[in-house]
Design a protein around this motif. Structure first.
Motif, PDB file in Angstrom:
ATOM      1  N   GLN A  22       0.904  -0.876  -0.006  1.00  0.00           N
ATOM      2  CA  GLN A  22      -0.515  -0.042  -0.496  1.00  0.00           C
ATOM      3  C   GLN A  22       0.458   1.540   0.168  1.00  0.00           C
ATOM      4  O   GLN A  22       0.363   1.769  -0.366  1.00  0.00           O
ATOM      5  N   TRP A  25       1.732   2.235  -3.837  1.00  0.00           N
ATOM      6  CA  TRP A  25       0.512   1.917  -4.254  1.00  0.00           C
ATOM      7  C   TRP A  25       0.702   3.656  -4.970  1.00  0.00           C
ATOM      8  O   TRP A  25       0.745   4.316  -4.774  1.00  0.00           O
ATOM      9  N   ASP A  59      -3.639  -1.470 -14.974  1.00  0.00           N
ATOM     10  CA  ASP A  59      -4.523  -0.977 -14.554  1.00  0.00           C
ATOM     11  C   ASP A  59      -5.106   0.019 -16.292  1.00  0.00           C
ATOM     12  O   ASP A  59      -3.385   1.122 -16.028  1.00  0.00           O
ATOM     13  N   TYR A  61      -7.554   3.678 -17.310  1.00  0.00           N
ATOM     14  CA  TYR A  61      -7.929   4.091 -16.684  1.00  0.00           C
ATOM     15  C   TYR A  61      -7.898   5.304 -17.569  1.00  0.00           C
ATOM     16  O   TYR A  61      -7.782   5.593 -18.519  1.00  0.00           O
ATOM     17  N   PRO A  69      -7.765   9.339 -10.664  1.00  0.00           N
ATOM     18  CA  PRO A  69      -7.959   7.811 -10.652  1.00  0.00           C
ATOM     19  C   PRO A  69      -6.912   7.560  -9.520  1.00  0.00           C
ATOM     20  O   PRO A  69      -6.391   6.582  -8.733  1.00  0.00           O
ATOM     21  N   LYS A  70      -7.825   8.490  -8.546  1.00  0.00           N
ATOM     22  CA  LYS A  70      -7.040   7.600  -6.793  1.00  0.00           C
ATOM     23  C   LYS A  70      -8.206   7.903  -5.866  1.00  0.00           C
ATOM     24  O   LYS A  70      -9.178   8.645  -5.915  1.00  0.00           O
ATOM     25  N   TRP A  71      -8.116   7.372  -4.644  1.00  0.00           N
ATOM     26  CA  TRP A  71      -9.570   7.441  -3.820  1.00  0.00           C
ATOM     27  C   TRP A  71      -9.361   8.638  -3.544  1.00  0.00           C
ATOM     28  O   TRP A  71     -10.057   9.666  -2.803  1.00  0.00           O
ATOM     29  N   GLU A  72      -8.069   8.999  -2.900  1.00  0.00           N
ATOM     30  CA  GLU A  72      -7.089  10.306  -1.766  1.00  0.00           C
ATOM     31  C   GLU A  72      -7.501  11.612  -3.161  1.00  0.00           C
ATOM     32  O   GLU A  72      -7.570  12.689  -2.129  1.00  0.00           O
ATOM     33  N   LYS A  81     -17.378   3.395  -5.986  1.00  0.00           N
ATOM     34  CA  LYS A  81     -17.510   2.052  -6.897  1.00  0.00           C
ATOM     35  C   LYS A  81     -17.942   1.338  -7.053  1.00  0.00           C
ATOM     36  O   LYS A  81     -18.605   0.716  -6.777  1.00  0.00           O
ATOM     37  N   ASN A 119      -9.712  -3.119 -15.093  1.00  0.00           N
ATOM     38  CA  ASN A 119      -8.318  -4.194 -14.150  1.00  0.00           C
ATOM     39  C   ASN A 119      -8.160  -5.191 -14.682  1.00  0.00           C
ATOM     40  O   ASN A 119      -9.266  -6.000 -14.874  1.00  0.00           O
ATOM     41  N   ARG A 121      -6.733  -8.718 -14.320  1.00  0.00           N
ATOM     42  CA  ARG A 121      -6.156  -9.457 -13.345  1.00  0.00           C
ATOM     43  C   ARG A 121      -6.901 -11.242 -13.454  1.00  0.00           C
ATOM     44  O   ARG A 121      -7.864 -11.450 -14.010  1.00  0.00           O
ATOM     45  N   ARG A 123      -7.460 -13.485 -11.485  1.00  0.00           N
ATOM     46  CA  ARG A 123      -8.380 -14.103 -11.192  1.00  0.00           C
ATOM     47  C   ARG A 123     -10.339 -13.824 -11.804  1.00  0.00           C
ATOM     48  O   ARG A 123     -11.430 -13.509 -11.306  1.00  0.00           O
ATOM     49  N   LYS A 126     -12.131  -6.722 -14.649  1.00  0.00           N
ATOM     50  CA  LYS A 126     -12.732  -5.809 -14.076  1.00  0.00           C
ATOM     51  C   LYS A 126     -13.083  -4.409 -14.744  1.00  0.00           C
ATOM     52  O   LYS A 126     -11.927  -4.078 -14.858  1.00  0.00           O
ATOM     53  N   TRP A 130     -16.124   4.929 -11.301  1.00  0.00           N
ATOM     54  CA  TRP A 130     -16.504   5.152  -9.850  1.00  0.00           C
ATOM     55  C   TRP A 130     -17.028   7.264  -9.928  1.00  0.00           C
ATOM     56  O   TRP A 130     -16.978   7.477 -11.430  1.00  0.00           O
ATOM     57  N   LEU A 172      -6.486   4.088   5.283  1.00  0.00           N
ATOM     58  CA  LEU A 172      -6.634   3.255   4.624  1.00  0.00           C
ATOM     59  C   LEU A 172      -6.944   1.583   4.157  1.00  0.00           C
ATOM     60  O   LEU A 172      -6.967   0.994   3.408  1.00  0.00           O
ATOM     61  N   ARG A 174     -10.314  -0.382   4.192  1.00  0.00           N
ATOM     62  CA  ARG A 174     -11.339   0.115   3.599  1.00  0.00           C
ATOM     63  C   ARG A 174     -12.169  -1.766   4.160  1.00  0.00           C
ATOM     64  O   ARG A 174     -11.621  -2.775   3.940  1.00  0.00           O
TER      65      ARG A 174
HETATM   66  P1  M7G Z   1      -7.704  -2.945  -6.469  1.00  0.00           P
HETATM   67  O1  M7G Z   1      -6.471  -2.573  -7.880  1.00  0.00           O
HETATM   68  O2  M7G Z   1      -8.163  -1.614  -6.593  1.00  0.00           O
HETATM   69  O3  M7G Z   1      -7.960  -3.876  -6.527  1.00  0.00           O
HETATM   70  O4  M7G Z   1      -6.876  -2.398  -5.521  1.00  0.00           O
HETATM   71  P2  M7G Z   1      -7.424  -5.723  -6.647  1.00  0.00           P
HETATM   72  O5  M7G Z   1      -7.656  -6.168  -5.374  1.00  0.00           O
HETATM   73  O6  M7G Z   1      -8.227  -6.318  -7.841  1.00  0.00           O
HETATM   74  O7  M7G Z   1      -5.759  -5.568  -6.753  1.00  0.00           O
HETATM   75  C1  M7G Z   1      -5.957  -3.416  -4.766  1.00  0.00           C
HETATM   76  C2  M7G Z   1      -4.784  -2.493  -3.662  1.00  0.00           C
HETATM   77  O8  M7G Z   1      -4.383  -1.683  -4.951  1.00  0.00           O
HETATM   78  C3  M7G Z   1      -6.040  -1.748  -2.701  1.00  0.00           C
HETATM   79  O9  M7G Z   1      -6.165  -2.999  -1.627  1.00  0.00           O
HETATM   80  C4  M7G Z   1      -4.999  -0.768  -2.327  1.00  0.00           C
HETATM   81  O10 M7G Z   1      -3.393  -0.983  -1.234  1.00  0.00           O
HETATM   82  C5  M7G Z   1      -4.477  -0.149  -3.572  1.00  0.00           C
HETATM   83  N1  M7G Z   1      -4.819   0.294  -4.422  1.00  0.00           N
HETATM   84  C6  M7G Z   1      -5.928   0.515  -5.101  1.00  0.00           C
HETATM   85  N2  M7G Z   1      -6.084   1.784  -5.384  1.00  0.00           N
HETATM   86  C7  M7G Z   1      -7.231   2.574  -6.760  1.00  0.00           C
HETATM   87  C8  M7G Z   1      -5.872   2.625  -4.472  1.00  0.00           C
HETATM   88  C9  M7G Z   1      -6.232   4.200  -4.258  1.00  0.00           C
HETATM   89  O11 M7G Z   1      -7.089   4.576  -4.723  1.00  0.00           O
HETATM   90  N3  M7G Z   1      -5.640   4.136  -3.172  1.00  0.00           N
HETATM   91  C10 M7G Z   1      -4.517   3.497  -2.510  1.00  0.00           C
HETATM   92  N4  M7G Z   1      -3.541   4.796  -1.912  1.00  0.00           N
HETATM   93  N5  M7G Z   1      -4.413   2.587  -2.610  1.00  0.00           N
HETATM   94  C11 M7G Z   1      -5.025   2.146  -3.352  1.00  0.00           C
END
Ligand code: M7G
Length: 188
Positions: A22, A25, A59, A61, A69-72, A81, A119, A121, A123, A126, A130, A172, A174
């Motif tokens: 994290q 990231w 990824d 976007y 494209p960040k939660w922050e 989302k 994304n 992945r 698995r 996706k 957002w 962070l 979630r």
């Molecule tokens: P993901 O890529 O959305 O899904 O998030 P995934 O599980 O299919 O890979 C994976 C991980 O990336 C999250 O648990 C976070 O640790 C980190 N991460 C993803 N996003 C979109 C963010 C973000 O916007 N901010 C931060 N700080 N970490 C993120």
């Protein structure tokens, strides 16, 4: 004359190498191109790798210009989302149809939308949309229903808040449980 969109949009890309934890990231997240017309959109889209060719963990976007494209990002921080999982066979058309609906402002609650992400992945690939105000349930349901209908998606679909609280935002940490869901629909 060029056919301008209501908003300008930016493609962003992140590669999987730095996603191991994290704290790093986002360090490899890059904006690629910004476009504002249908002509620019097609020239960019046609020159991108088809979604089936990207590496796992990556990824891609497409976000409104100036929204990161960040939660922050301040515009995203109170948002969340909707996510759909796709088999490879329908991934590309679903991504393209999602993009066309976004840039063409097809959503009744389009102002609520920040952008979309693909994304890759192992698995399950996706696509997520957002949005800005996760607490506005009515707006989220409107977007979710319209998107599900547009793509003919029949599986259960969930809406996750980026952060459930200010405390959550600091750590962070979630809660990945969907807050809103749209039910599975049997194929006709
Ligand atoms: P993901 O890529 O959305 O899904 O998030 P995934 O599980 O299919 O890979 C994976 C991980 O990336 C999250 O648990 C976070 O640790 C980190 N991460 C993803 N996003 C979109 C963010 C973000 O916007 N901010 C931060 N700080 N970490 C993120």
């Amino acid at each position: 004359p060029p056919h301008s969109f209501q908003n300008s949009w930016t493609f962003w890309f992140d590669n999987p190498s730095s996603k191991s934890n994290q704290t790093t990231w986002g360090s490899s997240l890059r904006s690629l191109y910004t476009f504002a017309t249908i002509e620019e959109f097609w020239s960019l889209y046609n020159n991108m790798h088809p979604p089936t060719k990207w590496v796992h963990g990556a990824d891609l976007y497409c976000f409104k210009h100036k929204i990161e494209p960040k939660w922050e990002d301040p515009v995203c921080a109170n948002g969340g989302k909707w996510t759909m999982v796709f088999p490879k066979a329908t991934l590309e058309s679903s991504w393209l149809n999602t993009l066309l609906a976004l840039v063409g402002e097809q959503f009744e609650q389009g102002d609520e939308i920040c952008g979309a992400v693909l994304n890759f992945r192992t698995r399950g690939d996706k696509i997520s949309i957002w949005t800005k105000n996760a607490a506005n349930k009515e707006a989220q349901l409107s977007i979710g229903k319209q998107w599900k209908e547009l793509l003919g998606y029949t599986e259960t679909m969930g809406f996750i808040f980026h952060f459930l609280s200010q405390e959550d935002a600091k750590t962070l940490d979630r809660n990945a449980k969907p807050q809103y869901t749209l039910p599975r629909r049997e194929k006709q």
